[in-house]
Enzyme design. Sequence first.
Site, PDB file in Angstrom:
ATOM      1  N   HIS A 332      32.222  35.049  48.963  1.00  0.00           N
ATOM      2  CA  HIS A 332      32.150  35.426  50.381  1.00  0.00           C
ATOM      3  C   HIS A 332      31.047  34.617  51.043  1.00  0.00           C
ATOM      4  O   HIS A 332      30.020  34.335  50.424  1.00  0.00           O
ATOM      5  CB  HIS A 332      31.842  36.931  50.519  1.00  0.00           C
ATOM      6  CG  HIS A 332      32.180  37.458  51.870  1.00  0.00           C
ATOM      7  ND1 HIS A 332      31.332  37.335  52.948  1.00  0.00           N
ATOM      8  CD2 HIS A 332      33.291  38.066  52.330  1.00  0.00           C
ATOM      9  CE1 HIS A 332      31.916  37.874  54.012  1.00  0.00           C
ATOM     10  NE2 HIS A 332      33.096  38.318  53.670  1.00  0.00           N
ATOM     11  N   ASP A 389      39.393  41.699  49.521  1.00  0.00           N
ATOM     12  CA  ASP A 389      40.799  41.359  49.244  1.00  0.00           C
ATOM     13  C   ASP A 389      41.181  41.506  47.790  1.00  0.00           C
ATOM     14  O   ASP A 389      42.361  41.427  47.445  1.00  0.00           O
ATOM     15  CB  ASP A 389      41.058  39.911  49.691  1.00  0.00           C
ATOM     16  CG  ASP A 389      40.943  39.797  51.197  1.00  0.00           C
ATOM     17  OD1 ASP A 389      40.033  39.091  51.671  1.00  0.00           O
ATOM     18  OD2 ASP A 389      41.717  40.471  51.889  1.00  0.00           O
TER      19      ASP A 389
HETATM   20  C1  SDX Z   1      37.645  37.481  53.872  1.00  0.00           C
HETATM   21  O1  SDX Z   1      33.922  36.132  56.796  1.00  0.00           O
HETATM   22  C2  SDX Z   1      34.336  37.315  56.532  1.00  0.00           C
HETATM   23  O2  SDX Z   1      33.682  38.295  56.793  1.00  0.00           O
HETATM   24  C3  SDX Z   1      35.705  37.375  55.894  1.00  0.00           C
HETATM   25  C4  SDX Z   1      36.212  38.742  55.472  1.00  0.00           C
HETATM   26  C5  SDX Z   1      36.413  39.648  56.674  1.00  0.00           C
HETATM   27  O3  SDX Z   1      36.399  40.857  56.473  1.00  0.00           O
HETATM   28  O4  SDX Z   1      36.698  39.118  57.780  1.00  0.00           O
HETATM   29  O5  SDX Z   1      35.275  39.342  54.588  1.00  0.00           O
HETATM   30  C6  SDX Z   1      37.569  38.640  54.778  1.00  0.00           C
HETATM   31  O6  SDX Z   1      38.049  36.429  54.294  1.00  0.00           O
HETATM   32  C7  SDX Z   1      37.140  37.626  52.453  1.00  0.00           C
HETATM   33  C8  SDX Z   1      37.233  36.297  51.679  1.00  0.00           C
HETATM   34  C9  SDX Z   1      38.661  36.173  51.179  1.00  0.00           C
HETATM   35  N1  SDX Z   1      38.863  34.823  50.555  1.00  0.00           N
HETATM   36  C10 SDX Z   1      38.991  34.671  49.260  1.00  0.00           C
HETATM   37  O7  SDX Z   1      38.887  35.586  48.415  1.00  0.00           O
HETATM   38  C11 SDX Z   1      39.333  33.244  48.851  1.00  0.00           C
HETATM   39  C12 SDX Z   1      38.450  32.818  47.668  1.00  0.00           C
HETATM   40  N2  SDX Z   1      37.079  32.694  48.160  1.00  0.00           N
HETATM   41  C13 SDX Z   1      36.605  31.390  48.546  1.00  0.00           C
HETATM   42  O8  SDX Z   1      37.570  30.575  49.146  1.00  0.00           O
HETATM   43  C14 SDX Z   1      35.241  31.427  49.208  1.00  0.00           C
HETATM   44  O9  SDX Z   1      34.460  32.230  48.447  1.00  0.00           O
HETATM   45  C15 SDX Z   1      35.134  31.835  50.646  1.00  0.00           C
HETATM   46  C16 SDX Z   1      36.019  31.046  51.536  1.00  0.00           C
HETATM   47  C17 SDX Z   1      35.426  33.272  50.799  1.00  0.00           C
HETATM   48  C18 SDX Z   1      33.677  31.583  51.062  1.00  0.00           C
HETATM   49  O10 SDX Z   1      33.492  30.234  51.011  1.00  0.00           O
HETATM   50  P1  SDX Z   1      32.113  29.585  51.510  1.00  0.00           P
HETATM   51  O11 SDX Z   1      31.195  30.525  52.105  1.00  0.00           O
HETATM   52  O12 SDX Z   1      32.446  28.392  52.297  1.00  0.00           O
HETATM   53  O13 SDX Z   1      31.435  29.277  50.196  1.00  0.00           O
HETATM   54  P2  SDX Z   1      31.640  27.942  49.467  1.00  0.00           P
HETATM   55  O14 SDX Z   1      33.095  27.586  49.511  1.00  0.00           O
HETATM   56  O15 SDX Z   1      30.657  26.964  49.999  1.00  0.00           O
HETATM   57  O16 SDX Z   1      31.298  28.375  48.005  1.00  0.00           O
HETATM   58  C19 SDX Z   1      30.013  28.219  47.528  1.00  0.00           C
HETATM   59  C20 SDX Z   1      30.219  27.709  46.102  1.00  0.00           C
HETATM   60  C21 SDX Z   1      31.088  26.453  46.041  1.00  0.00           C
HETATM   61  O17 SDX Z   1      30.673  25.729  44.891  1.00  0.00           O
HETATM   62  P3  SDX Z   1      29.694  24.449  45.168  1.00  0.00           P
HETATM   63  O18 SDX Z   1      30.421  23.556  46.169  1.00  0.00           O
HETATM   64  O19 SDX Z   1      28.405  25.039  45.733  1.00  0.00           O
HETATM   65  O20 SDX Z   1      29.522  23.837  43.808  1.00  0.00           O
HETATM   66  O21 SDX Z   1      30.916  28.724  45.355  1.00  0.00           O
HETATM   67  C22 SDX Z   1      32.169  28.203  44.923  1.00  0.00           C
HETATM   68  C23 SDX Z   1      32.485  26.979  45.755  1.00  0.00           C
HETATM   69  O22 SDX Z   1      33.256  26.056  44.993  1.00  0.00           O
HETATM   70  N3  SDX Z   1      33.154  29.239  45.155  1.00  0.00           N
HETATM   71  C24 SDX Z   1      34.107  29.568  44.308  1.00  0.00           C
HETATM   72  C25 SDX Z   1      34.796  30.632  44.916  1.00  0.00           C
HETATM   73  N4  SDX Z   1      34.242  30.896  46.093  1.00  0.00           N
HETATM   74  C26 SDX Z   1      33.223  30.031  46.240  1.00  0.00           C
HETATM   75  N5  SDX Z   1      34.476  29.059  43.098  1.00  0.00           N
HETATM   76  C27 SDX Z   1      35.533  29.640  42.500  1.00  0.00           C
HETATM   77  N6  SDX Z   1      36.233  30.682  43.025  1.00  0.00           N
HETATM   78  C28 SDX Z   1      35.900  31.197  44.227  1.00  0.00           C
HETATM   79  N7  SDX Z   1      36.584  32.218  44.748  1.00  0.00           N
END
Ligand code: SDX
Length: 469
Positions: A332, A389
């Site tokens: 998140h 989710d």
């Molecule tokens: C919702 O914003 C909100 O409030 C959203 C929400 C709401 O109520 O409106 O809470 C609802 O959207 C919840 C999130 C649902 N999405 C998912 O579950 C999809 C999987 N999650 C990821 O895509 C990700 O965690 C996000 C999109 C939710 C957050 O992404 P960020 O903040 O841009 O974080 P990031 O992608 O920069 O991640 C930081 C690191 C990265 O690694 P590095 O580049 O630092 O090496 O963490 C890793 C990412 O690769 N990472 C993950 C991961 N999520 C982040 N690695 C593996 N699996 C994951 N799920």
Amino acid sequence: MTQKTAAAKAPPKPETKAPAKTPAKPADSFTLTDNASGKSWQLPARTSVMGGRLIDIKRLYGDTGVLTYDPGYTSTASCKSDITYIDGEKGVLLHRGYSIDELAEKSDFMEVCYLLLYGELPTPEQKTSFESDIRIHTLLHEQLISFYNGFIRNAHPMSIMVGVVGALSSFYHDSTDITDIGARRLAAHRLIAKMPTIGAYAYKYSLGMSFPTPHNDCSYSENLLQMMFSNPAEKYKIDPVLAQAIDRILILHADHEQNASTSTVRLAGSSGANPYACIAAGIASLWGPAHGGANEAVLKMLDEIGSADRIGAYIKKAQDKNDKFRLMGFGHRVYKNYDPRARVMRDTCHEVLEVLGVEDPKLKLAMELERIALEDDYFIKKKLYPNVDFYSGIIMKAMGFPTSMFTVMFAIGRTAGWISHWKEMLRDEDSKIGRPRQLYLGAKAREYLPLDRRGHTDKKVSWAWLWGG
Ligand code: SDX
């Protein structure tokens, strides 16, 4: 020595010039120094009610000619708001100061809609009046219903939501003067009231079934349940456990600060666009798998993993920089601790499955996946926890919702938050049309190239590269 003589003898005090007037430092401020020019500026600090301090850069470009760069707003507050507060480190979520855990346990979705819109929990009279304001707007215009026939039967219900909610603006565009508070209030009530009907009809349309009308003797969640699952040939009995579970799912999805879809609604609304069109824009943004589409993606991921012995391989995939796979339902932007909604959702999941007597192997697989992921160094280091989710899809599947309807449920709940932020934005004296700037890395100014002189560039690029494959 008398006072007088002493004064006569003392050398004249050197002329001290009043110090050059340096701009007074605002009470609380940050100093920005440009190391290239040595210039410094004072930037006022703003303090959040919960203690966080922010740098107010509203005047930064005007005063310094310098922009900031922050793709995805990872460090940028786009507005001020009183509605929702999230402490990502502590896993805290408050709506108008009330914790999501308490609201999920003690409140109901209509109360939470009122709280988000008006800032306080309603009195009994206010609650009764609000519920009846919503109840009288649950029906759809018969011509709006004919929009459904324009969709192919297996259209994704979110495509129908975007289209039909956007089309609502055609029915109310002339009567929606957003400078008029009555029109704003009416638009908010209409949208909250009609979303369950529009969503349920998208599902019924996919089945080729007739569209049940909402019943005024049902609660908001009971109506959603009966419009989704009733059969015209039989008398539908509302299961109070399912109605209560739906109500809780809607509460857990009602609002979440400046997430992507809420920010989309605010940005669309900042141009003065019709509120129905703004909510349609929010629905479009919510549909993405990185946002509200994640609940559907979690079920698809669990199907793909299939069994607990394959979890390890997927955990490795999720950590592989070269693999686009991410563990859906994990991570998140704000929560670097357990998403409090996920905890409530997991408990509700157990309750509902128990009452329904459903032994869903996906729940067991999800819990095993959560256990392994939370012990894995990568997830610990990146502070990746299950989000709202992760469990919601499992409950909704157990209740009979098709996977494609999960994000529709999210949109129905989130409409309360979207329209509350739209209302707040219109009242904010700081509010202005959203118009971000950019870090430009494109071509410098160049002359036009006549047709016969083109194509001699040595820069070979592939379509894959051009489209970011
Ligand atoms: C919702 O914003 C909100 O409030 C959203 C929400 C709401 O109520 O409106 O809470 C609802 O959207 C919840 C999130 C649902 N999405 C998912 O579950 C999809 C999987 N999650 C990821 O895509 C990700 O965690 C996000 C999109 C939710 C957050 O992404 P960020 O903040 O841009 O974080 P990031 O992608 O920069 O991640 C930081 C690191 C990265 O690694 P590095 O580049 O630092 O090496 O963490 C890793 C990412 O690769 N990472 C993950 C991961 N999520 C982040 N690695 C593996 N699996 C994951 N799920």
